[in-house]
Design an enzyme around this catalytic site. Structure first.
Site, short mmCIF file in Angstrom:
data_model
loop_
_atom_site.label_atom_id
_atom_site.label_comp_id
_atom_site.label_asym_id
_atom_site.label_seq_id
_atom_site.Cartn_x
_atom_site.Cartn_y
_atom_site.Cartn_z
CE LYS A 183 -3.83 -1.88 2.76
NZ LYS A 183 -4.93 -1.80 1.77
NE ARG A 186 -10.53 -10.28 -1.92
CZ ARG A 186 -10.96 -9.37 -2.81
NH1 ARG A 186 -11.28 -9.74 -4.04
NH2 ARG A 186 -11.05 -8.11 -2.47
#
Ligand code: BES
Ligand code: MN
Ligand code: ZN
Length: 506
Positions: free
Chosen positions: A280, A354
Site C-alpha cells: 500500500k 478473502r
C-alpha cells in the site's frame, strides 16, 4: 471499566461531580427533558431559558456545562441534546438516548462520578442510556504517560449513576446488567483494535482470546503455524508467510446445549495490512492496525453471548495473520491451495482478507452450523459505496440479509443490504487456478463477497458484513463513538445470536 449503578436518589441530593440532564427541541426553543425536574427547580424553573441564552437548541450532539445554583449537591450541570421531543410520555428513542449519554460520558472524562438524570420511560431506555454512557466513557490511554494540556490521557469517567431507572424493577436491572456486559466486551474489542500492531501480533491476539475465553467458560482451540501446515490452510499461511509473526486460527466455542441452534461467526484478523508485495502507498497504511476489527468483533460477540447465557451455541473463528512484504512473502502470481482444496491465483497480495476468510469459512462450514456470519474490514470499495459509518451486508439468503439489516437498525448500527451479482464472478476466472483473488474493479466489495461465497459449505445460510467503513473512526468523536476502534457490528452479532436462540430465525 466505568462502573454503573442504578440509584433512587434525588437529582438534587446525590453527591456527584456532575449531573447530566437532557434538553430537547421544542416548538418554541429548547425544553428540559423529563427526569431533570429537580435540577430545573434549582434553576427556579428557568433552566431551558438559561440554556437557550447559551445557544442550546436541544439538537443532537450539543453539550453545555453550567455551574450549579444553590440547592444542587453536584457542582456542575451538563445539558446534552436529545433532538425532537416525543409524544407525551413516549421514549426519546434508543439511539438518541444512547448518543446523548455517550456525549455526556465523553465530555466528563477525567471526572470521578456523574449522575445521569436523562428521560427514562421504560427498561429499553435504561438499556440505551447505560450502553451509551459506558461506550462513550471509553478511553484508550494504555500508551500515554498521563494527561496533557490537550486532554489526551484523561482517564475515563469512573462511575455513572442512572437516576430514574428503578433499581428494584427486574426489567430495569436486567437491562442495566446486559448493557454493562455488552459494553465491556465492545470496549475490549476497541482495545484490541487500538493496540499497535507491533504489540498485537497474531500470537498475542490468540493469547488474549484464550485467556478471556477461558475466563468466561469458552472452549478455546488454537492452530499455530505448524498445525496450519498440517491441516492445509493455504490461505491463512499464504497471507502470513511474509511476516516474522506467524499466523493463527483460533476457535472459540460457547455451548449452551446440544439441541440449541448453532451460529458460527468468522472474523478477519489481519493484525497489520501493509498490502504485502502489492504494498500500500503511504496514506493508505497508517490505520491498517484496524484490519483485525472483524476478528475483534467476533471475539467480543462470543464472549458476550456466553456472559449473557444466550440460549444458542456460538462458535467464533478468528483468522489471524500479518500481511507483510519480504523475501518469504507470497508474490502476485503465486497459486495457493486453500483448505477447501480450491486453488487461488494471488493477483494482488493486498486482497488478503478473502484468503484468510476462505479457509476459516470452509473450516466453519464443516461443522454444519445453522448459519455463518463473517465480519471483515474487507474492501475500500465498500467505504466508497457506503461511507464511514455504514457496513454492507451480503448474503446467500435474502431473508437472512434482511433480518440482519433490521437487527442492526434496532441496535443502533448503520448498515445496508448489498447484492452479490452473479455476472461479477467471471472477472475472477484465472487461466492458472480455480479462481483469482481479484476481479473487476467496479463493485469491488461485491466481488470480494462473491469470492467468499465460494468457500461457504453447500446449503449453509451465510452472510458477510463488510465493516471497512465503520470499524475505525478517524474523525472527531461523536455520541458514544470514540476516535479509533469502534467495536462495529458487535451489538448486531449479539442481537442476532439472541434472536436465533429465541427461535425467531433460521
Ligand atoms: N484491509 C483492506 C481494506 C480496507 C480499506 C479496510 C480501507 C479499511 C479501510 C483490504 O485488505 C484491501 O486492501 N482491499 C483491497 C482489495 C483490492 C486489492 C482488490 C482494496 O479494497 O483496495
Ligand atoms: Mn489488503
Ligand atoms: Zn486487509
Amino acid at each position: 471499566m466505568t462502573a454503573l449503578t442504578l440509584s433512587t436518589a434525588g437529582a438534587a441530593t446525590l453527591r456527584a461531580d456532575a449531573i447530566v440532564v437532557g434538553v430537547a427541541k421544542g416548538a418554541k426553543g429548547p425544553v428540559v427533558a423529563p427526569g431533570a425536574e429537580a435540577v430545573d427547580k434549582a434553576f427556579d424553573g428557568k433552566l431551558a431559558s438559561v440554556l437557550e441564552t447559551l445557544g442550546a437548541a436541544g439538537a443532537e450532539g450539543e453539550a453545555i456545562k453550567l455551574p450549579s445554583p444553590a440547592g444542587l449537591k453536584a457542582p456542575v450541570v451538563l445539558a446534552v441534546g436529545l433532538g425532537a421531543a416525543p409524544e407525551k410520555n413516549g421514549s426519546y428513542g434508543a439511539e438518541a438516548l444512547r448518543r446523548a449519554a455517550g456525549t455526556a460520558a465523553r465530555v466528563l472524562a477525567g471526572s470521578k462520578k456523574a449522575a445521569f438524570a436523562l428521560p427514562i420511560s421504560d427498561a429499553a431506555d435504561t438499556s440505551a442510556i447505560a450502553e451509551g454512557a459506558l461506550l462513550g466513557a471509553y478511553a484508550f490511554t494504555a500508551y500515554q504517560g498521563g494527561a496533557d494540556a490537550k486532554g489526551n490521557g484523561k482517564a475515563a469517567l469512573a462511575e455513572v449513576a442512572l437516576l430514574g431507572a428503578k433499581p428494584r424493577d427486574k426489567a430495569h436491572k436486567a437491562a442495566a446488567e446486559r448493557a454493562a456486559a455488552l459494553a465491556e466486551e465492545i470496549n475490549r474489542a476497541r482495545d484490541l483494535i487500538n493496540t499497535p500492531p507491533n504489540d498485537l501480533t497474531p500470537e498475542a491476539f490468540a493469547a488474549v482470546a484464550s485467556a478471556a475465553g477461558k475466563e468466561h467458560g469458552l472452549k478455546v482451540q488454537i492452530l499455530d503455524e505448524k498445525a496450519l501446515v498440517k491441516g492445509g490452510f493455504g490461505g491463512i499461511l499464504g497471507v502470513g508467510q511474509g511476516s516474522t509473526n506467524p499466523p493463527r486460527l483460533v476457535k472459540l466455542t460457547y455451548t449452551h446445549s446440544r439441541d440449541a441452534k448453532t451460529l458460527a461467526l468468522v472474523g478477519k484478523g489481519i493484525t497489520y495490512d501493509s498490502g504485502g508485495i502489492s504494498l500500500k502507498p503511504a496514506g493508505h497504511n497508517e490505520t491498517m492496525k484496524c484490519d483485525m476489527s472483524g476478528a475483534a468483533a467476533v471475539f467480543a460477540a462470543v464472549v458476550a453471548a456466553a456472559r449473557l447465557g444466550l440460549p444458542v451455541n456460538v462458535t467464533g473463528w478468528l483468522a489471524l495473520a500479518e500481511n507483510m512484504p519480504s523475501g518469504t512473502a507470497t508474490r502476485p502470481g503465486d497459486v495457493l491451495r486453500m483448505y477447501s482444496g480450491k486453488t487461488v491465483e494471488v493477483l494482488n497480495t493486498d486482497a488478503e482478507g478473502r484468503l484468510v476468510l476462505g479457509d476459516a469459512l470452509w473450516k466453519a462450514s464443516e461443522e454444519k452450523p445453522d448459519a455463518i456470519v463473517d465480519v471483515a474490514t474487507l474492501t475500500g470499495a465498500m467505504v466508497l459505496a457506503l461511507g464511514n459509518r455504514t457496513f454492507g451486508i451480503m448474503a446467500n439468503d435474502d431473508a437472512f440479509r434482511t433480518a440482519i439489516h433490521e437487527i442492526a437498525d434496532e441496535v443502533g448500527e448503520q448498515s445496508w443490504p448489498m447484492p452479490l451479482p452473479a455476472e461479477l464472478r467471471k472477472g475472477m476466472d484465472s487461466p492458472t487456478a480455480d479462481i483469482a483473488n481479484m476481479g473487476e474493479r467496479m463493485g469491488g466489495g461485491l466481488v470480494a463477497g462473491l469470492f467468499l461465497q465460494e468457500f461457504v459449505g453447500e446449503g449453509i445460510t451465510w452472510a458477510h458484513l463488510d465493516i471497512a467503513g465503520p470499524a475505525f473512526h478517524e474523525g472527531a468523536p461523536y455520541g458514544y463513538t470514540p476516535k479509533g476502534g469502534t467495536g462495529s457490528s458487535v451489538r448486531t452479532l449479539v442481537k442476532l445470536a439472541e434472536r436465533m436462540g429465541a427461535g425467531d430465525l433460521g
